[in-house]
Design a protein around this motif. Structure first.
Motif, PDB file in Angstrom:
ATOM      1  N   UNK A  22      31.435  36.455  34.596  1.00 40.50           N
ATOM      2  CA  UNK A  22      30.785  37.803  35.473  1.00 40.50           C
ATOM      3  C   UNK A  22      31.803  38.834  35.298  1.00 40.50           C
ATOM      4  N   UNK A  23      32.940  38.569  36.047  1.00 42.74           N
ATOM      5  CA  UNK A  23      33.986  39.724  36.150  1.00 42.74           C
ATOM      6  C   UNK A  23      34.467  40.277  34.999  1.00 42.74           C
ATOM      7  N   UNK A  24      34.720  39.130  33.843  1.00 41.73           N
ATOM      8  CA  UNK A  24      35.089  39.744  32.655  1.00 41.73           C
ATOM      9  C   UNK A  24      33.914  40.710  31.813  1.00 41.73           C
ATOM     10  N   UNK A  25      32.664  40.176  32.130  1.00 44.95           N
ATOM     11  CA  UNK A  25      31.592  40.970  31.380  1.00 44.95           C
ATOM     12  C   UNK A  25      31.405  42.403  31.896  1.00 44.95           C
ATOM     13  N   UNK A  26      31.658  42.539  33.318  1.00 42.40           N
ATOM     14  CA  UNK A  26      31.273  43.843  34.018  1.00 42.40           C
ATOM     15  C   UNK A  26      32.761  44.616  33.607  1.00 42.40           C
ATOM     16  N   UNK A  27      34.044  44.000  33.529  1.00 40.59           N
ATOM     17  CA  UNK A  27      35.193  44.587  33.155  1.00 40.59           C
ATOM     18  C   UNK A  27      34.922  45.474  31.741  1.00 40.59           C
ATOM     19  N   UNK A  28      34.331  44.627  30.853  1.00 40.22           N
ATOM     20  CA  UNK A  28      34.173  44.834  29.722  1.00 40.22           C
ATOM     21  C   UNK A  28      33.170  46.160  29.378  1.00 40.22           C
ATOM     22  N   UNK A  29      32.082  45.840  29.966  1.00 45.50           N
ATOM     23  CA  UNK A  29      30.998  46.956  29.965  1.00 45.50           C
ATOM     24  C   UNK A  29      31.661  48.005  30.958  1.00 45.50           C
ATOM     25  N   UNK A  30      32.352  48.007  31.936  1.00 41.31           N
ATOM     26  CA  UNK A  30      32.679  49.194  32.479  1.00 41.31           C
ATOM     27  C   UNK A  30      33.722  49.874  31.725  1.00 41.31           C
ATOM     28  N   UNK A  31      34.635  49.397  31.332  1.00 40.37           N
ATOM     29  CA  UNK A  31      35.530  49.916  30.034  1.00 40.37           C
ATOM     30  C   UNK A  31      35.073  50.709  28.930  1.00 40.37           C
ATOM     31  N   UNK A  32      33.916  50.084  28.462  1.00 39.53           N
ATOM     32  CA  UNK A  32      33.027  50.754  27.542  1.00 39.53           C
ATOM     33  C   UNK A  32      32.770  52.169  27.798  1.00 39.53           C
ATOM     34  N   UNK A  33      32.231  52.283  29.165  1.00 44.06           N
ATOM     35  CA  UNK A  33      31.445  53.371  29.619  1.00 44.06           C
ATOM     36  C   UNK A  33      32.818  54.191  30.293  1.00 44.06           C
ATOM     37  N   UNK A  34      33.962  53.698  30.728  1.00 50.18           N
ATOM     38  CA  UNK A  34      34.913  54.464  31.154  1.00 50.18           C
ATOM     39  C   UNK A  34      36.267  53.722  30.863  1.00 50.18           C
ATOM     40  N   UNK A  35      37.027  54.254  29.632  1.00 49.44           N
ATOM     41  CA  UNK A  35      38.097  53.694  29.326  1.00 49.44           C
ATOM     42  C   UNK A  35      39.441  53.572  30.319  1.00 49.44           C
ATOM     43  N   UNK A  36      39.269  54.442  31.442  1.00 48.14           N
ATOM     44  CA  UNK A  36      40.279  54.382  32.204  1.00 48.14           C
ATOM     45  C   UNK A  36      39.853  53.683  33.521  1.00 48.14           C
ATOM     46  N   UNK A  37      38.797  52.552  33.587  1.00 49.75           N
ATOM     47  CA  UNK A  37      38.631  51.921  34.628  1.00 49.75           C
ATOM     48  C   UNK A  37      39.505  50.999  35.145  1.00 49.75           C
ATOM     49  N   UNK A  38      39.748  51.177  36.411  1.00 49.24           N
ATOM     50  CA  UNK A  38      40.762  50.476  37.059  1.00 49.24           C
ATOM     51  C   UNK A  38      40.248  49.285  37.782  1.00 49.24           C
ATOM     52  N   UNK A  39      40.522  47.765  37.695  1.00 43.34           N
ATOM     53  CA  UNK A  39      40.113  46.808  38.378  1.00 43.34           C
ATOM     54  C   UNK A  39      41.142  46.079  39.207  1.00 43.34           C
ATOM     55  N   UNK A  40      40.851  45.861  40.441  1.00 41.42           N
ATOM     56  CA  UNK A  40      41.671  45.417  41.369  1.00 41.42           C
ATOM     57  C   UNK A  40      41.108  44.148  42.259  1.00 41.42           C
TER      58      UNK A  40
END
Length: 53
Positions: A22-40
């Protein structure tokens, strides 16, 4: 920022593989919308919090 708190029963076990997917999927979709997405993440004895901004 979306913040959700979920109660945790210490006798339960999380599906680590499923949560990881789920985290990988959310990160992938989030970075597709915002390439500068930071995940902590923050880990405790009975919780994990994931921040995405």
């Amino acid at each position: 920022m979306l913040l959700t708190q979920i109660s945790f029963d210490g006798s339960l076990v999380l599906d680590q593989k499923g949560v990881g997917q789920l985290i990988k999927m959310a990160t992938k979709k989030g970075r597709a919308a915002n390439p500068n997405l930071k995940v902590n993440s923050e880990h405790g004895s009975n919780y994990v919090i994931v921040f995405m901004r």
